[in-house]
Scaffold this active site. Sequence first.
Site, short mmCIF file in Angstrom:
data_model
loop_
_atom_site.label_atom_id
_atom_site.label_comp_id
_atom_site.label_asym_id
_atom_site.label_seq_id
_atom_site.Cartn_x
_atom_site.Cartn_y
_atom_site.Cartn_z
CG HIS A 292 33.12 1.91 -57.30
ND1 HIS A 292 31.80 2.21 -57.04
CD2 HIS A 292 33.52 1.10 -56.30
CE1 HIS A 292 31.41 1.60 -55.94
NE2 HIS A 292 32.43 0.92 -55.47
CE1 TYR B 151 33.51 0.90 -51.15
CE2 TYR B 151 34.38 0.63 -53.36
CZ TYR B 151 33.42 0.35 -52.41
OH TYR B 151 32.37 -0.47 -52.72
CG HIS C 123 23.49 3.87 -53.80
ND1 HIS C 123 23.74 3.00 -52.76
CD2 HIS C 123 24.67 4.02 -54.46
CE1 HIS C 123 25.01 2.63 -52.80
NE2 HIS C 123 25.59 3.24 -53.81
CG PHE C 124 24.88 9.43 -55.10
CD1 PHE C 124 24.82 10.75 -54.73
CD2 PHE C 124 24.55 9.07 -56.40
CE1 PHE C 124 24.42 11.71 -55.64
CE2 PHE C 124 24.13 10.03 -57.31
CZ PHE C 124 24.06 11.36 -56.92
CG HIS C 125 21.59 12.40 -51.98
ND1 HIS C 125 21.51 12.26 -53.34
CD2 HIS C 125 21.97 13.69 -51.77
CE1 HIS C 125 21.80 13.42 -53.92
NE2 HIS C 125 22.09 14.30 -52.99
NE ARG D 230 22.07 9.79 -61.83
CZ ARG D 230 23.33 9.45 -61.49
NH1 ARG D 230 23.76 8.22 -61.69
NH2 ARG D 230 24.14 10.31 -60.96
NE ARG D 231 24.18 12.92 -63.38
CZ ARG D 231 25.39 12.46 -63.57
NH1 ARG D 231 25.63 11.64 -64.54
NH2 ARG D 231 26.38 12.85 -62.81
FE1 HAS Z 1 27.63 3.01 -54.63
C1 HAS Z 1 26.52 4.21 -57.67
C2 HAS Z 1 27.40 -0.19 -55.79
C3 HAS Z 1 28.95 1.81 -51.67
C4 HAS Z 1 28.54 6.19 -53.75
N1 HAS Z 1 27.53 4.84 -55.53
C5 HAS Z 1 27.03 5.12 -56.78
C6 HAS Z 1 27.13 6.53 -57.03
C7 HAS Z 1 27.75 7.09 -55.94
C8 HAS Z 1 27.98 6.02 -55.00
C9 HAS Z 1 28.14 8.53 -55.75
O1 HAS Z 1 27.13 -1.56 -58.53
C10 HAS Z 1 26.60 7.25 -58.26
C11 HAS Z 1 27.60 7.54 -59.31
C12 HAS Z 1 26.92 8.27 -60.43
O2 HAS Z 1 26.79 9.50 -60.35
O3 HAS Z 1 26.47 7.61 -61.39
N2 HAS Z 1 28.04 1.15 -53.85
C13 HAS Z 1 27.85 -0.02 -54.50
C14 HAS Z 1 28.22 -1.11 -53.60
C15 HAS Z 1 28.65 -0.54 -52.43
C16 HAS Z 1 28.54 0.89 -52.61
C17 HAS Z 1 28.15 -2.57 -53.90
N3 HAS Z 1 28.53 3.83 -53.01
C18 HAS Z 1 29.01 3.18 -51.91
C19 HAS Z 1 29.59 4.11 -50.99
C20 HAS Z 1 29.48 5.36 -51.58
C21 HAS Z 1 28.81 5.16 -52.85
C22 HAS Z 1 30.21 3.75 -49.67
C23 HAS Z 1 29.92 6.69 -51.11
C24 HAS Z 1 30.48 6.95 -49.95
N4 HAS Z 1 27.04 2.18 -56.37
C25 HAS Z 1 27.06 0.85 -56.67
C26 HAS Z 1 26.69 0.65 -58.07
C27 HAS Z 1 26.46 1.91 -58.62
C28 HAS Z 1 26.68 2.84 -57.54
C29 HAS Z 1 26.58 -0.60 -58.82
C30 HAS Z 1 26.08 2.23 -60.07
C31 HAS Z 1 24.64 2.20 -60.26
C32 HAS Z 1 24.25 2.65 -61.65
O4 HAS Z 1 23.62 1.83 -62.36
O5 HAS Z 1 24.52 3.79 -62.05
C33 HAS Z 1 29.19 -1.29 -51.23
O6 HAS Z 1 30.48 -0.85 -50.93
C34 HAS Z 1 28.29 -1.21 -50.04
C35 HAS Z 1 28.73 -2.14 -48.93
C36 HAS Z 1 28.17 -1.71 -47.60
C37 HAS Z 1 27.52 -2.48 -46.75
C38 HAS Z 1 26.99 -1.86 -45.47
C39 HAS Z 1 27.77 -2.30 -44.22
C40 HAS Z 1 27.23 -1.56 -43.04
C41 HAS Z 1 27.99 -0.91 -42.16
C42 HAS Z 1 27.30 -0.13 -41.05
C43 HAS Z 1 27.50 -0.76 -39.72
C44 HAS Z 1 26.61 -0.15 -38.73
C45 HAS Z 1 26.85 -0.15 -37.41
C46 HAS Z 1 25.85 0.43 -36.51
C47 HAS Z 1 28.05 -0.75 -36.78
C48 HAS Z 1 27.27 -3.91 -46.98
C49 HAS Z 1 29.48 -0.92 -42.19
C50 HAS Z 1 25.07 -0.71 -35.95
C51 HAS Z 1 23.78 -0.28 -35.40
C52 HAS Z 1 22.57 -0.57 -35.92
C53 HAS Z 1 21.35 -0.22 -35.17
C54 HAS Z 1 22.34 -1.20 -37.26
#
Ligand code: HAS
Length: 543
Positions: free
Chosen positions: A217, A221, A368-370, A433-434
């Site tokens: 995890h 980050y 999600h991760f794509h 998956r997988r």
């Molecule tokens: Fe995730 C599984 C939970 C973020 C990558 N994640 C994965 C896997 C990968 C991955 C690779 O809790 C699969 C692993 C595998 O092979 O099994 N993930 C989260 C949570 C967050 C999160 C809570 N993940 C990421 C990020 C990744 C990533 C970042 C890669 C870079 N993830 C999970 C969980 C799993 C998981 C479970 C396991 C699931 C399972 O059962 O297997 C958080 O960090 C997300 C917080 C982000 C936000 C978004 C904020 C928005 C922003 C954009 C601002 C936009 C602007 C533009 C300024 C709340 C900062 C504005 C303009 C507009 C027009 C809108």
Amino acid sequence: PDRQDARLCLAYIAVAFVALFLGALAGLLQVLQRTGVIELPAGIGYYQLLTAHGVLLALGLTTYFIIGFLLAGVAKTLGGRLTATARRLGWVGFWVMTVGTVLATYAILMNKGTVLYTFYAPLKASPSFYIGMALLVVGSWISGGAIFLQYRHWKRATGKKLSPLFAYMAVVTYLIWIIATLGVAAEVVLQLIPWSAGWVDRINVLLSRTLFWYFGHPLVYFWLLAAYAAWYVVIPKIIGGKVFSDALARLAFALFILLSVPVGIHHQLTEPGLDSRWKLVHVFLTMMVVVPSLMTAFSIAGSFEIAGRLKGAKGLFGWIKMLPWRDVRFFAPFVGMVMFVPGGAGGIINASYQLNTIVHNTLFIVGHFHLTLATTAVLTYFGVAYWLIPYLSGRTLTPTVNRLGIVQTVLWSVGMLLMSGAMHLVGLLGEPRRTAFTTYGDHPIVQSWEPYRAMMAMGGVFLFLGAVLMVVLAFYLMFAAPKGQTEFPLADTVEDAHDTPVVLERWSLWVGVLAVLILIAYSKPILDAIRHAPPGSPGFVLW
Ligand code: HAS
């Protein structure tokens, strides 16, 4: 930049783009095979390609690109050039990593490393795969030594308490990487290599998975923070604005130090053998690690508005029109930001204990991760490449490459929307998956997946075209674009910002609190994994 530094950073970036090409090719073949469009030739297996795809892109492209980017930024902001020792470390790290990557890729090509990019037990690879992975990690530690050394050198030489914002972010990103990789290094050295070499005949699967996710995890980050460094410090300059708040940016990064690591068990919410109370602790901490991303959304949107108003924008939303929409250095990362809104929301769904039981091990997770890794982080890296490569190679980004870059971003985004969108939906319909096949035969549920599979295959083709175009543009900017000077864009902070508290750079405090959090979140689950393993049952003892 110093020519020797530039050569070092370009070496990392060149390997990253070679990995992108090979990984994308594996991705294309694999999505077409899985969706029934083609049959793989020459006995190549689905899982073999899936492993190549994951290892080359999630571990190869990312790590090499991030190190090249951070090293270049650290050289730029901390004294203008790397010290000789830092540069030497950078090269040693590069070669150790590259020997490791080649070894692991060779094992995968020989079908002796078909264990997926998560490579925990009970899937077993040949020792060469694990040794390759170990070298990749050890090499990356040596490269990180270059960043830390340069930082220490600068601090001693200047006596300043606060480093430049980019350097601060580079140090945090790398700290997280080092602390995270300790888990996977322990797994590889203490468990996987002895088991794969035949020195022991059994392995504790639960421990192996827990150590992997201790790393897995915070790994995400590491990918994200390199992109955030570009969002906070580089993008405001490209759009003609300023950093919204230096202190807020550092606080977000400091919170990532605390909360990136003690959350890994949210990948194991369905894991038998781990106490559900500890799973809940990780769920709570995961919800907390969302906060610095929300702060980032606020801060980056703030810097967009500042940029627009500095250019004379009027009204509530007039500043939106002032953003440089035709500049690929802004456009590609911007698309990445927008995609992070649904991507992050999907993460929160995954992390919600009950909802996880619906989405776990389905294509929803792959969707999600794509979105998060392959769109938010990777499109930001692409956006960075359009100025970083010419900055390092002493060339310029021509209007034609800029236009092609916009086309590249569109190809990538359309491909990802089709593929990842379909994955999210079909995941909710239960497609696992997988797996190269399912055991559901002609059951109507399988038929209901068909339209989504067609969308995934189409998306995969767009993505492959986008990847090829990106690789061509990257190498053109490296070797053939017109010579000239390109800047490393670094924004100043707004004048009326509050002073940044020095405590944000007191590493012993942040790392100390992190150590306590890790002890709380992991001691009991790891002890349980070791002690409560059913005695003597194959695969459930420590060795
Ligand atoms: Fe995730 C599984 C939970 C973020 C990558 N994640 C994965 C896997 C990968 C991955 C690779 O809790 C699969 C692993 C595998 O092979 O099994 N993930 C989260 C949570 C967050 C999160 C809570 N993940 C990421 C990020 C990744 C990533 C970042 C890669 C870079 N993830 C999970 C969980 C799993 C998981 C479970 C396991 C699931 C399972 O059962 O297997 C958080 O960090 C997300 C917080 C982000 C936000 C978004 C904020 C928005 C922003 C954009 C601002 C936009 C602007 C533009 C300024 C709340 C900062 C504005 C303009 C507009 C027009 C809108």
